[in-house]
Design a protein around this motif. Structure first.
Motif, PDB file in Angstrom:
ATOM      1  N   GLU A 103       0.839  -1.194   0.000  1.00  0.00           N
ATOM      2  CA  GLU A 103       0.000   0.000   0.000  1.00  0.00           C
ATOM      3  C   GLU A 103       0.876   1.245   0.000  1.00  0.00           C
ATOM      4  OE1 GLU A 103      -3.142   0.005   2.854  1.00  0.00           O
ATOM      5  OE2 GLU A 103      -3.358  -2.173   2.731  1.00  0.00           O
ATOM      6  N   TRP A 104       0.421   2.275  -0.713  1.00  0.00           N
ATOM      7  CA  TRP A 104       1.179   3.524  -0.792  1.00  0.00           C
ATOM      8  C   TRP A 104       0.846   4.395   0.395  1.00  0.00           C
ATOM      9  CZ3 TRP A 104       5.223   4.366  -3.742  1.00  0.00           C
ATOM     10  CH2 TRP A 104       5.420   3.508  -4.827  1.00  0.00           C
ATOM     11  N   ARG A 105       1.888   4.972   0.994  1.00  0.00           N
ATOM     12  CA  ARG A 105       1.765   5.833   2.160  1.00  0.00           C
ATOM     13  C   ARG A 105       2.406   7.184   1.862  1.00  0.00           C
ATOM     14  NH1 ARG A 105      -1.594   3.129   5.563  1.00  0.00           N
ATOM     15  NH2 ARG A 105      -0.988   0.957   5.663  1.00  0.00           N
ATOM     16  N   THR A 106       1.868   8.225   2.463  1.00  0.00           N
ATOM     17  CA  THR A 106       2.456   9.555   2.392  1.00  0.00           C
ATOM     18  C   THR A 106       2.661  10.033   3.819  1.00  0.00           C
ATOM     19  OG1 THR A 106       1.291  10.042   0.325  1.00  0.00           O
ATOM     20  CG2 THR A 106       2.145  11.922   1.555  1.00  0.00           C
ATOM     21  N   GLU A 107       3.861  10.534   4.102  1.00  0.00           N
ATOM     22  CA  GLU A 107       4.120  11.061   5.440  1.00  0.00           C
ATOM     23  C   GLU A 107       5.113  12.211   5.365  1.00  0.00           C
ATOM     24  OE1 GLU A 107       7.548   8.345   7.447  1.00  0.00           O
ATOM     25  OE2 GLU A 107       5.572   7.441   7.382  1.00  0.00           O
ATOM     26  N   TYR A 108       5.112  12.987   6.409  1.00  0.00           N
ATOM     27  CA  TYR A 108       6.012  14.131   6.522  1.00  0.00           C
ATOM     28  C   TYR A 108       7.352  13.642   7.049  1.00  0.00           C
ATOM     29  CZ  TYR A 108       7.881  18.613   7.988  1.00  0.00           C
ATOM     30  OH  TYR A 108       8.677  19.712   8.158  1.00  0.00           O
ATOM     31  N   SER A 109       8.433  14.068   6.437  1.00  0.00           N
ATOM     32  CA  SER A 109       9.780  13.701   6.865  1.00  0.00           C
ATOM     33  C   SER A 109      10.579  14.965   7.154  1.00  0.00           C
ATOM     34  CB  SER A 109      10.481  12.890   5.770  1.00  0.00           C
ATOM     35  OG  SER A 109      11.797  12.584   6.140  1.00  0.00           O
ATOM     36  N   ALA A 110      10.999  15.105   8.410  1.00  0.00           N
ATOM     37  CA  ALA A 110      11.826  16.249   8.792  1.00  0.00           C
ATOM     38  C   ALA A 110      13.235  16.034   8.252  1.00  0.00           C
ATOM     39  CB  ALA A 110      11.852  16.399  10.310  1.00  0.00           C
ATOM     40  N   GLY A 111      13.777  17.005   7.553  1.00  0.00           N
ATOM     41  CA  GLY A 111      15.080  16.874   6.909  1.00  0.00           C
ATOM     42  C   GLY A 111      16.235  16.626   7.855  1.00  0.00           C
ATOM     43  N   GLY A 112      16.115  17.056   9.104  1.00  0.00           N
ATOM     44  CA  GLY A 112      17.190  16.860  10.059  1.00  0.00           C
ATOM     45  C   GLY A 112      17.080  15.568  10.854  1.00  0.00           C
ATOM     46  N   ASP A 113      16.003  14.819  10.668  1.00  0.00           N
ATOM     47  CA  ASP A 113      15.774  13.574  11.394  1.00  0.00           C
ATOM     48  C   ASP A 113      16.412  12.421  10.627  1.00  0.00           C
ATOM     49  OD1 ASP A 113      14.855  11.640  13.110  1.00  0.00           O
ATOM     50  OD2 ASP A 113      12.818  11.651  12.321  1.00  0.00           O
ATOM     51  N   ARG A 114      17.709  12.229  10.817  1.00  0.00           N
ATOM     52  CA  ARG A 114      18.479  11.249  10.046  1.00  0.00           C
ATOM     53  C   ARG A 114      18.793  10.035  10.907  1.00  0.00           C
ATOM     54  NH1 ARG A 114      16.936  11.638   5.875  1.00  0.00           N
ATOM     55  NH2 ARG A 114      18.622  10.359   5.136  1.00  0.00           N
ATOM     56  N   PRO A 115      18.771   8.832  10.317  1.00  0.00           N
ATOM     57  CA  PRO A 115      19.111   7.643  11.086  1.00  0.00           C
ATOM     58  C   PRO A 115      20.616   7.503  11.302  1.00  0.00           C
ATOM     59  CG  PRO A 115      18.724   7.053   8.808  1.00  0.00           C
ATOM     60  CD  PRO A 115      18.400   8.517   8.937  1.00  0.00           C
ATOM     61  N   ASP A 116      20.981   6.725  12.271  1.00  0.00           N
ATOM     62  CA  ASP A 116      22.380   6.324  12.469  1.00  0.00           C
ATOM     63  C   ASP A 116      22.555   5.047  11.663  1.00  0.00           C
ATOM     64  OD1 ASP A 116      24.954   6.033  13.373  1.00  0.00           O
ATOM     65  OD2 ASP A 116      24.349   5.157  15.291  1.00  0.00           O
ATOM     66  N   ALA A 117      23.402   5.074  10.632  1.00  0.00           N
ATOM     67  CA  ALA A 117      23.564   3.945   9.724  1.00  0.00           C
ATOM     68  C   ALA A 117      24.982   3.379   9.797  1.00  0.00           C
ATOM     69  CB  ALA A 117      23.260   4.380   8.291  1.00  0.00           C
ATOM     70  N   ASP A 118      25.068   2.034   9.721  1.00  0.00           N
ATOM     71  CA  ASP A 118      26.364   1.396   9.654  1.00  0.00           C
ATOM     72  C   ASP A 118      26.307   0.192   8.714  1.00  0.00           C
ATOM     73  OD1 ASP A 118      25.182  -0.662  11.104  1.00  0.00           O
ATOM     74  OD2 ASP A 118      26.193  -0.190  12.964  1.00  0.00           O
ATOM     75  N   VAL A 119      27.457  -0.459   8.520  1.00  0.00           N
ATOM     76  CA  VAL A 119      27.563  -1.597   7.615  1.00  0.00           C
ATOM     77  C   VAL A 119      28.200  -2.759   8.364  1.00  0.00           C
ATOM     78  CG1 VAL A 119      28.514  -2.452   5.432  1.00  0.00           C
ATOM     79  CG2 VAL A 119      27.900  -0.035   5.662  1.00  0.00           C
ATOM     80  N   THR A 120      27.611  -3.952   8.228  1.00  0.00           N
ATOM     81  CA  THR A 120      28.177  -5.155   8.818  1.00  0.00           C
ATOM     82  C   THR A 120      28.357  -6.223   7.753  1.00  0.00           C
ATOM     83  OG1 THR A 120      25.989  -6.051   9.360  1.00  0.00           O
ATOM     84  CG2 THR A 120      27.063  -4.725  11.045  1.00  0.00           C
ATOM     85  N   ASP A 121      29.253  -7.154   8.041  1.00  0.00           N
ATOM     86  CA  ASP A 121      29.463  -8.307   7.149  1.00  0.00           C
ATOM     87  C   ASP A 121      28.506  -9.414   7.463  1.00  0.00           C
ATOM     88  OD1 ASP A 121      31.337  -7.997   5.140  1.00  0.00           O
ATOM     89  OD2 ASP A 121      33.006  -8.212   6.514  1.00  0.00           O
TER      90      ASP A 121
END
Length: 79
Positions: free
Chosen positions: A61-79
């Motif tokens: 299903e398609w959703r629309t929501e407001y996204s605050a530009g400064g609300d960024r996730p903490d992202a990392d990479v694992t093997d």
């Protein structure tokens, strides 16, 4: 702050990075997939503009929501 983890996996005859159940394009080597995943994780930290976003959820299903530009996730990479 949300925390997300990209994982390097074998995929489609090569290597890919994966977030949840979603795969990236395939890369010929593990190192190439790792470099791409690290680049994408770094880009997650870059703030953007406030905006309304549209996406398809896990039920299709398609959703629309407001996204605050400064609300960024903490992202990392694992093997």
């Amino acid at each position: 702050m949300a925390k997300i983890h990209y994982k390097i996996v074998q995929h489609d005859g090569g290597w890919a990075y994966k977030l949840g159940d979603v795969f990236s394009e395939s890369f010929p080597t593990h190192d190439a997939a790792m470099r791409a995943a690290k680049r994408v994780a770094q880009e997650q930290h870059v703030p953007g503009n406030d905006a309304y976003i549209e996406y398809q959820d896990e039920k299709g299903e398609w959703r629309t929501e407001y996204s605050a530009g400064g609300d960024r996730p903490d992202a990392d990479v694992t093997d």
